[in-house]
Write a protein that holds these residues in place. Structure first.
Motif, mmCIF file in Angstrom:
data_model
loop_
_atom_site.group_PDB
_atom_site.id
_atom_site.type_symbol
_atom_site.label_atom_id
_atom_site.label_comp_id
_atom_site.label_asym_id
_atom_site.label_seq_id
_atom_site.Cartn_x
_atom_site.Cartn_y
_atom_site.Cartn_z
ATOM 1 N N PRO A 1 6.674 13.041 22.409
ATOM 2 C CA PRO A 1 6.923 12.932 21.037
ATOM 3 C C PRO A 1 7.844 12.118 20.640
ATOM 4 C CG PRO A 1 7.922 14.713 22.229
ATOM 5 C CD PRO A 1 6.937 14.016 23.191
ATOM 6 N N PRO A 2 7.606 11.554 19.425
ATOM 7 C CA PRO A 2 8.690 10.291 18.874
ATOM 8 C C PRO A 2 9.992 11.063 18.507
ATOM 9 C CG PRO A 2 6.989 10.855 17.343
ATOM 10 C CD PRO A 2 6.309 11.461 18.280
ATOM 11 N N ARG A 3 10.919 10.189 18.787
ATOM 12 C CA ARG A 3 12.393 10.876 18.451
ATOM 13 C C ARG A 3 13.002 10.026 17.459
ATOM 14 N NH1 ARG A 3 15.036 13.938 21.920
ATOM 15 N NH2 ARG A 3 14.308 13.608 23.790
ATOM 16 N N PRO A 4 12.736 10.075 16.261
ATOM 17 C CA PRO A 4 13.326 9.325 15.110
ATOM 18 C C PRO A 4 14.750 9.865 14.902
ATOM 19 C CG PRO A 4 11.906 11.058 14.253
ATOM 20 C CD PRO A 4 11.765 11.093 15.703
ATOM 21 N N PRO A 5 15.533 8.951 14.418
ATOM 22 C CA PRO A 5 17.064 9.631 13.932
ATOM 23 C C PRO A 5 16.921 10.568 12.970
ATOM 24 C CG PRO A 5 16.492 7.386 12.827
ATOM 25 C CD PRO A 5 15.476 7.728 13.762
ATOM 26 N N ALA A 6 17.753 11.495 12.934
ATOM 27 C CA ALA A 6 17.607 12.793 12.015
ATOM 28 C C ALA A 6 19.046 12.864 11.457
ATOM 29 C CB ALA A 6 17.018 13.915 12.634
#
Ligand SMILES: Cc1ncc(C[n+]2csc(CCOP(=O)(O)OP(=O)(O)O)c2C)c(N)n1
Lengths: 210, 546
Positions: free
Chosen positions: B353-358
């Motif tokens: 699963p992608p891990r974009p900044p949040a």
């Protein structure tokens, strides 16, 4: 003209930048030319973080050529799977078994460890719960894991010591150093088994750059 | 001979591991820089943060890049050596003074750093700021590692004074945020700036004087172009094989890595170009390949000299190059033989699963975006950590253009919708961004009678770029206390009445919700300040206190 390539990965906030700063300094103190490249900015906010380190007689590109990583070092279990473009059949993986779900993902994917074992021929996955009970606090896990990685490498111990001393926040050297040396004892790497007196066998000597 | 190990004093004393940004600061300090100004922006921020640690240098975070350059211009005209830093899009903000200081010239050396971001690791576009050098008629240097970042900065100050022109220094993310070993020196004893002396015909750009100065500008650029052939920053590295590369910056390193034996013309000055040197190089090889990221800047100019070159037919106009990306297209085109090249990369057999900044857990921006998501309002957004409010689970931002745009764009929507406008649009902007260029938009709304609803998310810092203080924070770059701009008085100054100005606690959902719901129904201009300290800032302050 051989250059060693180490790809360090993890999740924002885990301490990849500090670990890679220590590593790069250690390679310099061991007498090598060295370069490191990373991205900060957006990735600090819980995103994937990476750092490329390259050292040897003379280093040009600050980024690792595709397929060229000798080592992948990860502070999180699934992160190495994002960077397979840099991996080849001989790449060694040293990874924490820490599992962190990305924001908005509730279940950790199945089969990550098995997949890592399929892809990497040499692999050491470190049980961080166990490791954490042996060191001052979770803050020093990145440095302890760096100790594990150091066991696979031919950098003299004093180079690591100097690098850690000048890189970690003031007043934390002792805790970091003991985390590092503890990690080093857990390493499957050959260096540790050879000797640990600071002057490692022939292969580990700093090259003459007089 | 001695192996330079950990005990080696030569290594320890004279050679340092520096990022490109730290090396620029070091080079400026060694050159005797007096003043450093800038506005934060990745990947440029750490230059000024490193420079502030040298006690001989005055540094400031300016309100925005335009002001930073204007302060820098004043400092230079008063005889101070001056460094001005910004990211690539910051140069857009500073473009107005940039184009005219090119006419005026300098007193103390003036070096303007543009840190570009090919591949947009942390930016809203990937503009190639080499184009500014041509457009503003200003020379530009581009280092290829930290050593050159330090060296070129020093040289840029000297050349700036020699040719009476500000110098642009272009860096990219892979230079600014890469570390390598740098040989350093001590600071030249620069003496104090001579002070400002009147020179009306040179410093006052009314048309009559500017026409004269434009002549000087064109003559100067010709002189620099001529001298560029002899400049040591431009060099030919001889080699073997039919293909010779023209390149600069980090791409030089990729080319060297991919083609260890190839002839290379490495350009340290990327504008103006050394025409004779390029001709000499082109004659010495069968094929000239230009390896450059982003625009066809060298290639178009070299072709215009009548020299046949190839480049963009192999290399993209988008993103970054790498050793592999420099090599592969030439293999594909049959220009160089394929080597065994190793295996194709393995793809993972499971989905990662992608891990974009949040937004951080506990981030004060969360409350507002949670609420705006519920209310389903149209949100004109801005640039900062809070732009992450555009992503799930919030999906509560509808536009993001440039710093300060939220307030202007909201007005445009209101104007165009006219009678159909339903007061369902809100402009959301961070404190640093509001000070940077939001306030002018607010004045515009007041002046033109808009009903805009502006929410300032004040987390006490410029979080996105790593916690720099700003005019609302009450501190300066040095950490010393400063005047903090007063939202209430600002609201009053633009005619917002008591009912239409509120300050609420970001961590109180009820307070935020009540204020947003009530203000949204009112006519006229409204300003809501949602105040709550950034969680990372709080952690940092706690650490420093302990
Ligand atoms: C013209 C320009 N300069 C600098 C930047 C870099 N930058 C991006 S967001 C930001 C400031 C964000 O601060 P703030 O508005 O206070 O929001 P926060 O990140 O604290 O939520 C900056 C300086 C930019 N994108 N454009």
């Amino acid at each position: 003209m051989t250059v060693s390539n180490i790809l360090m990965v993890g999740v924002g906030g885990q301490g990849i930048i500090l670990a890679s700063n220590i590593f790069t300094a250690a390679t310099m103190y061991a007498g090598f030319d060295t370069k490191k490249s990373e991205i900060h900015g957006m990735s600090q906010r819980g995103g994937s973080v990476f750092s490329h380190i390259r050292y040897g007689q003379e280093v040009f590109s600050p980024v690792i050529p595709e397929g060229g990583a000798h080592f992948v070092f990860s502070l999180e279990l699934m992160e190495p799977l994002r960077w397979l473009d840099f991996v080849n059949r001989e790449t060694v993986l040293v990874s924490s078994d820490k599992r962190i779900n990305p924001a908005n993902v509730d279940t950790y994917p199945d089969g990550v460890a098995a997949e890592l074992k399929r892809i990497f021929s040499t692999i050491q996955i470190v049980d961080v719960k166990k490791l954490q009970s042996k060191i001052a606090s979770a803050t020093f896990l990145n440095v302890a894991l760096l100790g594990v990685l150091s066991g696979f490498l031919d950098l003299p111990l004093p180079a690591w010591e100097t690098a850690i001393g000048e890189t970690v926040p003031r007043g934390t050297f002792d805790k970091n150093w003991s985390a590092f040396t503890h990690g080093r004892t857990l390493s499957d790497g050959a260096t540790e088994k050879r000797s640990d007196t600071g002057v490692i066998g022939d292969k580990g000597r700093a090259p003459d750059r007089g | 001979m001695l192996a330079h190990g950990s005990g080696c004093t030569i290594c320890v004393m004279k050679r340092q591991l520096l990022s490109g940004n730290e090396a620029i600061a070091r080079g400026a300090w060694e050159a005797g820089v007096h003043v450093g100004t800038g506005y934060p922006g990745t990947p440029s921020t750490e230059i000024l943060e490193a420079l502030k640690d040298y006690p001989e240098v005055y540094t400031e975070w300016s309100v925005n890049e335009k002001v930073a350059l204007e302060v820098g211009i004043g400092a230079s005209l008063a005889g101070g050596r001056t460094l001005v830093t910004m990211k690539h899009v910051g140069v857009n903000v500073a473009a107005d003074p940039l184009f005219t200081i090119s006419y005026i010239g300098v007193k103390g050396g003036l070096v303007i750093v543009s840190a570009d971001d090919p591949a947009m690791h942390s930016s809203q576009n990937e503009q190639d700021n080499r184009n500014y050098a041509h457009a503003a008629r200003m020379p530009m240097l581009e280092p290829a590692d930290s050593q050159e970042a330090r060296d070129f900065t020093r040289i840029a100050f000297e050349l700036s004074e020699k040719y009476d022109v500000p110098f642009l220094l272009r860096s990219t993310t892979r230079i600014s945020h890469a570390r390598s070993i740098v040989s350093v020196a001590e600071r030249a004893a620069p003496g104090r700036p001579a002070g400002f002396y009147r020179n009306i015909r040179k410093f006052v750009m009314i048309p009559a004087y500017a026409r004269l100065r434009h002549v000087a500008v064109e003559e100067r650029m010709e002189a620099i172009a001529r001298d560029a052939d002899e400049l040591s920053l431009n060099r030919i590295e001889e080699g073997s094989g039919g293909i010779g590369f023209v390149t600069s910056g980090v791409v030089y390193q990729y080319v060297r890595e991919a083609f260890p034996d190839a002839p290379i013309l490495k350009l340290g000055m990327v504008y103006p170009l050394p025409e004779n040197l390029i001709r000499t190089f082109a004659k010495s090889v069968e094929t000239v390949v230009v390896a450059e990221e982003l625009d066809s800047f060298f290639e178009s100019r070299i072709r215009a000299m009548g020299i046949p070159v190839r480049g963009k037919e192999f290399y993209p106009r988008l993103g970054e190059l790498s050793p592999g990306r420099v090599r592969a297209p030439l293999v594909r085109a049959g220009l160089i033989p394929a080597t065994d090249g190793g295996e194709a990369p393995t793809a993972p057999a499971i989905t990662v699963p992608p891990r974009p900044p949040a937004l951080c857990p506990g981030c004060p921006h969360r409350t507002v975006f949670g609420l705006l998501h519920e209310l389903g309002m149209k949100v004109t957004g801005d640039i900062g950590c809070y732009t992450l409010g555009a992503l799930p689970p919030f999906s509560a931002m509808d536009t993001c253009v440039d710093m300060g745009a939220s307030i202007g764009v909201a007005q445009g929507i209101e104007v165009a919708e006219g009678d159909a406008y339903k007061r369902d649009t809100v402009a959301v902007i961070g404190d640093s961004t509001f000070a940077h260029s939001g306030i002018t938009g607010l004045i515009n709304a007041a002046y033109n009678g808009r009903e805009s609803f502006v929410i300032v998310l004040d987390n006490g810092t410029t979080a996105m770029t790593g916690m720099q203080p700003n005019p609302f924070s009450g501190t300066r770059i040095s950490g010393e206390g400063a005047f903090a701009l007063d939202y209430g008085k600002l609201a009053e100054a633009v005619g917002i009445d008591r009912e239409r100005f509120r300050t609420v606690d970001a961590y109180s959902k009820e307070e935020v919700e009540r204020a947003v719901r009530e203000l949204a129904t009112l006519d006229k201009l409204k300003l809501l300040v949602v105040k709550g300290p950034c969680v990372i800032l709080r952690r940092k302050q706690k650490k420093e206190a302990s």
